[in-house]
Design a protein around this motif. Sequence first.
Motif, PDB file in Angstrom:
ATOM      1  N   HIS A  24      35.425  39.500  87.262  1.00 22.42           N
ATOM      2  CA  HIS A  24      34.807  38.418  86.491  1.00 22.42           C
ATOM      3  C   HIS A  24      33.503  38.888  85.870  1.00 22.42           C
ATOM      4  CE1 HIS A  24      33.363  34.485  85.376  1.00 22.42           C
ATOM      5  NE2 HIS A  24      32.237  34.745  86.027  1.00 22.42           N
ATOM      6  N   ARG A  42      34.181  41.359  83.078  1.00 24.47           N
ATOM      7  CA  ARG A  42      34.855  40.847  81.886  1.00 24.47           C
ATOM      8  C   ARG A  42      33.896  40.115  80.948  1.00 24.47           C
ATOM      9  NH1 ARG A  42      40.736  39.694  82.262  1.00 24.47           N
ATOM     10  NH2 ARG A  42      41.449  40.958  83.989  1.00 24.47           N
ATOM     11  N   THR A  43      32.910  39.455  81.530  1.00 25.10           N
ATOM     12  CA  THR A  43      32.031  38.655  80.674  1.00 25.10           C
ATOM     13  C   THR A  43      31.282  39.508  79.640  1.00 25.10           C
ATOM     14  OG1 THR A  43      31.858  37.106  82.479  1.00 25.10           O
ATOM     15  CG2 THR A  43      30.242  36.873  80.730  1.00 25.10           C
ATOM     16  N   ASN A  54      33.715  40.956  77.171  1.00 25.26           N
ATOM     17  CA  ASN A  54      34.123  39.951  76.206  1.00 25.26           C
ATOM     18  C   ASN A  54      33.223  40.043  74.978  1.00 25.26           C
ATOM     19  OD1 ASN A  54      35.490  37.792  75.248  1.00 25.26           O
ATOM     20  ND2 ASN A  54      34.396  36.253  76.472  1.00 25.26           N
ATOM     21  N   ALA A  55      31.923  40.168  75.254  1.00 26.98           N
ATOM     22  CA  ALA A  55      30.967  40.248  74.144  1.00 26.98           C
ATOM     23  C   ALA A  55      31.134  41.553  73.377  1.00 26.98           C
ATOM     24  CB  ALA A  55      29.551  40.128  74.679  1.00 26.98           C
ATOM     25  N   GLY A 112      34.428  41.476  71.403  1.00 28.28           N
ATOM     26  CA  GLY A 112      34.347  40.413  70.394  1.00 28.28           C
ATOM     27  C   GLY A 112      33.439  40.802  69.245  1.00 28.28           C
ATOM     28  N   TYR A 113      32.224  41.264  69.587  1.00 28.94           N
ATOM     29  CA  TYR A 113      31.270  41.633  68.527  1.00 28.94           C
ATOM     30  C   TYR A 113      31.802  42.774  67.703  1.00 28.94           C
ATOM     31  CZ  TYR A 113      27.378  38.600  69.774  1.00 28.94           C
ATOM     32  OH  TYR A 113      26.596  37.522  69.979  1.00 28.94           O
ATOM     33  N   GLU A 125      34.841  43.621  67.125  1.00 28.46           N
ATOM     34  CA  GLU A 125      35.928  43.143  66.243  1.00 28.46           C
ATOM     35  C   GLU A 125      35.343  42.394  65.051  1.00 28.46           C
ATOM     36  OE1 GLU A 125      39.639  42.582  69.392  1.00 28.46           O
ATOM     37  OE2 GLU A 125      38.558  40.830  68.645  1.00 28.46           O
ATOM     38  N   MET A 126      34.317  41.585  65.376  1.00 22.16           N
ATOM     39  CA  MET A 126      33.706  40.798  64.311  1.00 22.16           C
ATOM     40  C   MET A 126      33.025  41.712  63.292  1.00 22.16           C
ATOM     41  SD  MET A 126      31.186  37.616  64.941  1.00 22.16           S
ATOM     42  CE  MET A 126      29.707  38.580  65.012  1.00 22.16           C
ATOM     43  N   GLU A 179      35.506  43.291  61.047  1.00 21.59           N
ATOM     44  CA  GLU A 179      35.948  42.377  59.984  1.00 21.59           C
ATOM     45  C   GLU A 179      34.888  42.290  58.891  1.00 21.59           C
ATOM     46  OE1 GLU A 179      36.784  38.628  61.838  1.00 21.59           O
ATOM     47  OE2 GLU A 179      38.192  39.560  63.254  1.00 21.59           O
ATOM     48  N   GLU A 180      33.602  42.157  59.342  1.00 20.92           N
ATOM     49  CA  GLU A 180      32.527  41.988  58.360  1.00 20.92           C
ATOM     50  C   GLU A 180      32.370  43.237  57.504  1.00 20.92           C
ATOM     51  OE1 GLU A 180      29.142  40.700  60.610  1.00 20.92           O
ATOM     52  OE2 GLU A 180      29.853  38.612  60.638  1.00 20.92           O
ATOM     53  N   ASP A 217      34.922  43.328  55.009  1.00 21.25           N
ATOM     54  CA  ASP A 217      34.640  42.354  53.956  1.00 21.25           C
ATOM     55  C   ASP A 217      33.627  42.924  52.960  1.00 21.25           C
ATOM     56  OD1 ASP A 217      36.345  40.654  55.118  1.00 21.25           O
ATOM     57  OD2 ASP A 217      34.828  39.266  55.921  1.00 21.25           O
ATOM     58  N   LEU A 238      38.737  47.531  79.851  1.00 18.39           N
ATOM     59  CA  LEU A 238      39.493  46.330  80.206  1.00 18.39           C
ATOM     60  C   LEU A 238      40.785  46.706  80.931  1.00 18.39           C
ATOM     61  CD1 LEU A 238      39.582  43.286  79.951  1.00 18.39           C
ATOM     62  CD2 LEU A 238      40.757  43.558  77.769  1.00 18.39           C
TER      63      LEU A 238
END
Lengths: 125, 675
Positions: free
Chosen positions: B290, B293-294, B297-298, B301-302, B304-305, B308-309, B312, B333
Motif C-alpha cells: 500500500h 503503490r501510493t 501511482n503519482a 500517473g504524472y 503518463e500525463m 500526453e502533454e 500535444d 509495480l
Amino acid sequence: VPTILLVEDNEMNRDMLTRRLERKGYQVIAAHDGGQGHELAHAQSPDLILMDISLPVMNGWELTRRLKSDEATKHIPIIALTAHALATDRARAFEIGCDEYDTKPVDFARLQGKIESLLAEKKTS
Amino acid sequence: MKLLRLVNLSIKRKLMLITMLTSIAALVLFSASFLLYDLISFRHSLSADLATQAEIIGYNSAAAMTFKDEAAATVTLTALKAKEDITAAALYGPDGKIFASYVRANNKSSLPSNPPPIDGIHFKKGYLEVFHAVSLDGEPVGTLFVQSDMSQWSSRAKRYATLLVIFMLISGLLALAIASKLQGLISRPILRLEDTMRMVSVKRNYEVRALKFYDDEIGKLIDGFNAMLAEIQQRDTALQSANVELRSRTQELESEISQRKQAQEELLNAKRIAEDASRAKSAFLANMSHELRTPLNAIIGYSEMIEEEIQDTGHFQNVQDVKKIQSAGRHLLALINDVLDLSKIEAGKMGLHLESFDLAQMIQELASAFQPTIAKNFNTLELDLSGDLGLMRADVTKVRQILFNLLSNACKFTNHGAISMRIARTEMNHRQWIEFGVRDTGIGISEEQQGKLFNEFAQADVSIARKYGGTGLGLAISHRFAKLMGGNISVDSDLGKGSVFTLLLPAEVNAEPSEPVKPTVHENVAVLESKPQADTILVIDDDPAVRDLMSRFLTKSGFHVVAAADGEQGLKLAKRLRPRVITLDVVMPGIDGWGVLRRLKADSELAGIPVIMVTIVDNAVAALNLGASSYLVKPVDRDVLTDLIQRHRGNHISANSQDVPVSVSVSSEEEPSCT
C-alpha cells in the motif's frame, strides 16, 4: 459535462488525477478527506465519485456507507480506488455498496472505461 | 477322626509308631503263649504232685484205717500241716463216713460229705481235690480226700506276670530306642528334602540342592527333585534376565516417548511461532505494498500525463525520457505485485477462479500479444498446437501468467534465436493433462542453477539480474501457481544451448477441498469472491422465502449463491458478478422476469449466461423463445434444479454462440465435477 468528485488525501495523486480527468473533459471537484467528501457530495451532487479508501477524518468505507444509505446521494455511482489489492478488499468494496472497484496505481485507460460505463448506465436508468 | 489324626502324624512319628506297635504286639503274643503254656504245665505237675502225696498218705494211714485207729489216722493227716497248700484232708470209711479229718485253720470250705465212688483228681472252685482209694493188701479200707488250694500256682502266675510286664517294658523301651535311632534312615532324607523344598518355595532360592543320603528310592526322588530344581533355576535365570531387559527396554521406550512428546511440543511451538511470523509477514507485505503503490501511482500517473502533454506540444525529443520513467515505475509495480502474489500464496490466501476456456484461442491471443517482445531480441516464435486441444478448465489468469513468465524468460535470455511453444493433450494415471513446452535457444542454465531455479529471488546468477533485469520471482510464482492447480513445472537445459520449460496441468483442475459450506444469503448486498472456488449462481426472486430456500439447497450442493430481490438489482448483480447460471422468477414488482430476461439477452456480455426460469406460470414456449435455457414450474424439485445447473454450468463459455436449451427430461449426460 459530467462532474466527478475525487476524494483523495495524497496531494500528488489528487493533483495528477484531477488534471488527467480534466484533460479528458470531465469537470472535477476534489476533496482531501472524508468529511469534505461528504459535504461536497451533498452540496454539488456530482455524477460520479472516485473514492480513495484510506482517508483522514472519515475513511472511504464509512463515507461510502453513509452516501449509499442517504436518499439524496445513494444514486451517485462510486468507484473505490484502493492500494490494497487483496481480493478481500474487492469483496468488501462491493459489500459496502461501491459500484466499481480499481487498484492503485491507476491504469488510466481502464479507469476511464469504468467511469464511462457507470455514467452511461446512470443515464439509461 | 482318630485314624485321620494318625494318618496326619509326621513321618518320623509314624515310623516309630509302626515299629512300636509291631514289636509290642509280637511281645504280647509271645509272652501270653509262654505264660499259658507254663501255667498249664505247672498245673499238671501240681496235680501229679498231689496225687503222689495222696498215695503216700493213703499208704501210711491204711493200717490205721484197718484197725480203726482214729488217733493215728488223725496224726497222719495233721502232718499235712507242713504242707502250706493243703487246705483240707479227710479219710472216709468204707461206709462213706468221715473217719478222720484235717482242716486248715482259715479254710472256709466244708468237707464233702460223701466220697465219690471212683478215684479222681479235679479242680473245683479254685481248689484242686483228689479222691484216692485206700487199700491194705489189696483190700479196700476207705477213701482219702485231699484238698489243695492253688496258692502255689497263683503266686507263680503273679511272679510270671510281673516278670513279663518288666520284660515287656524293657523290650518296649529298647524297641523305642532302636526305632527312634533307625527311623532316621527313612525320615531324615525326607525331612531334609522337605526343608529344602520350603526354602525354595519361601525364599525363591533356586540355588540350594537337596542333600542325598542313600541310593534308595528316596535318593532317586532327591535326584529327580534336584534335576527339576536345576531346570527351574535355569528358567528363572533366563526369566530374570528377560525381565531386566524388558525393564530397561520399557525405560528406554518411556524416555523415548517423553523425548518425542517434548519434541512434538517444541515443533508445535515452532509451528505457532512460524505461523505468527508468516501472518506478520503477510500483513507487513500488504501494508508495504500500500505504502509503495501510493507514490508509484503519482510517478506513473504524472509521467503518463507529461507524455500526453509533450505529444500535444510536439516536443518529441523528451518522450523517450518520460517513457523510461514510466517503464521503471511499471517494473517497480510488477515487483510489488509479484511480492504480494507470493505472500498471498504463502499465506494460503491465493484462491482459484476456475472456468472453462478455449485453450487454442487463449494461446493465440497470448502469442500475438507477445509479438513485440519476441521481435525486440530478434527472435522468432513458433507455435505447435497439436491435435484438438478443446476446452480446459482452470484459472485462466494464472495459466496465462505462468505462460507469460515462461515466454518472457525465453525472450529475455535468447538473442537472434528461436522460441517455440508446444501444447498437447496427454493422458496419465487415468487423467487428462495439458502439457505446455516452452523451448528457447538462449544462454541455458547449468545443472546446479536448475536446482534452485524455482526458489524465490533465486535468479540463476546475480550478474544475470543486473544484465537482464527481472524480479527473480516469476518462476517461483509460476511454480506455485502450477502446484496450486495440481500441476508442475520442470526444466531441462544445456548451458549455452538453450532451455525447455515444461508446464503440466490437469485438463480439468479441481478446486482445493473446500470447508463445509455455510449458507450465505444476502438480501440486498452481494458478496464477491468469498468463495472463489465455487460457481456463483444468481437467484432473482421477490419472495424472500424462495430466495432463502434456494440459497440453502444450492449452497449445500456446493454453489456460491447470491440473491436479488427484484429485476433491477438482479441485472446489476448479473453485470458485476457474471454468474455461472441465473435462476429467474417471472412475477415480480418493477421489471418482471420477461423484462429481465429480455435485457439479459440484449446485453452481449450477459447473453451467454444460462437462465433458468422458475415460476408458477406455465409458459415454457415463451421462455425458451425469449432465450431462457430451461423452464421449471414451482414448487421446484431440488434435485432437478441442481442437475440442471450442473449441466448448464459447463456451457457458459460456448453459450455465447450457441445457447442450446436443455430440457428437464435429459438426464443421462455426464456431469462436470464441481468439487
